[in-house]
Design a protein around this motif. Structure first.
Motif, PDB file in Angstrom:
ATOM      1  N   ALA A   5       0.843  -1.338   0.009  1.00 11.82           N
ATOM      2  CA  ALA A   5      -0.122  -0.094  -0.013  1.00 11.82           C
ATOM      3  C   ALA A   5       1.053   1.278   0.099  1.00 11.82           C
ATOM      4  O   ALA A   5       1.725   1.328   0.888  1.00 11.82           O
ATOM      5  CB  ALA A   5      -0.948  -0.127   1.167  1.00 11.82           C
ATOM      6  N   GLU A   6       0.737   2.107  -1.050  1.00 12.08           N
ATOM      7  CA  GLU A   6       1.232   3.271  -1.244  1.00 12.08           C
ATOM      8  C   GLU A   6       0.702   4.404  -0.581  1.00 12.08           C
ATOM      9  O   GLU A   6      -0.504   4.454  -0.554  1.00 12.08           O
ATOM     10  CB  GLU A   6       1.776   3.625  -2.544  1.00 12.08           C
ATOM     11  N   SER A   7       1.404   5.449  -0.111  1.00 12.55           N
ATOM     12  CA  SER A   7       0.757   6.868   0.443  1.00 12.55           C
ATOM     13  C   SER A   7       1.793   7.955   0.141  1.00 12.55           C
ATOM     14  O   SER A   7       2.921   7.671  -0.176  1.00 12.55           O
ATOM     15  CB  SER A   7       0.427   6.612   1.761  1.00 12.55           C
ATOM     16  N   GLY A   8       1.051   8.957   0.246  1.00 10.74           N
ATOM     17  CA  GLY A   8       2.082  10.255   0.437  1.00 10.74           C
ATOM     18  C   GLY A   8       1.940  10.895  -1.224  1.00 10.74           C
ATOM     19  O   GLY A   8       2.471  12.000  -1.158  1.00 10.74           O
ATOM     20  N   CYS A  22       5.432   3.059   1.515  1.00 12.28           N
ATOM     21  CA  CYS A  22       5.133   1.820   0.759  1.00 12.28           C
ATOM     22  C   CYS A  22       4.979   0.756   2.181  1.00 12.28           C
ATOM     23  O   CYS A  22       6.149   0.480   2.463  1.00 12.28           O
ATOM     24  CB  CYS A  22       5.760   1.208  -0.141  1.00 12.28           C
ATOM     25  N   THR A 117       0.052   5.368  -6.436  1.00  8.77           N
ATOM     26  CA  THR A 117      -0.380   6.720  -5.922  1.00  8.77           C
ATOM     27  C   THR A 117      -0.185   7.875  -7.029  1.00  8.77           C
ATOM     28  O   THR A 117       1.107   7.805  -7.533  1.00  8.77           O
ATOM     29  CB  THR A 117       0.237   7.034  -4.532  1.00  8.77           C
TER      30      THR A 117
END
Length: 123
Positions: A5-8, A22, A117
């Motif tokens: 899961a990616e974020s940012g 990640c 993302t």
């Protein structure tokens, strides 16, 4: 199966910075390299950076000196610090991880992928 899961991601002005993270949904076993790909509209997906569990790093020429990849070997997790961003950095960024049997990540696609993302660099 473990998911990444990616974020940012988000919108940033030219010259600005973003930090991508990640995180796997569980513990990744038998993984050596982790890294980041990106895909811009109408272009092929490209390897941006990768890092081995021992710390060896690989960068594409287009991001050298501007992006820094790092990792936490607990789980493990991988991060991408993006500085001095340009409009041509606009893309969907994907996290990936390779099994320990993969020695050359420049010629092998990851065995695990995230959903991506969006990163947009625009004034």
């Amino acid at each position: 199966q473990v998911q990444l899961a990616e974020s940012g991601g988000g919108l940033v002005q030219p010259g600005g910075s973003l930090r991508l993270s990640c995180v796997p949904s569980g513990t990744l076993f038998s993984v050596n390299f982790m890294g980041w790909y990106r895909q811009a509209p109408g272009k092929q997906r490209e390897l941006v950076a990768a890092i081995a569990s021992g710390g060896k790093t690989i960068y594409s020429d287009s991001v050298k000196g501007r992006f820094t990849i790092s990792r936490d070997n607990d789980k493990p997790m991988v991060f991408l610090q993006m500085n001095k961003m340009r409009s041509d950095d606009t893309a969907v960024y994907y996290c990936g991880a390779w099994y320990v049997t993969v020695m050359d990540v420049t010629t092998s696609l990851p065995d695990y992928w995230g959903q991506g993302t969006q990163v947009t660099v625009s004034s």
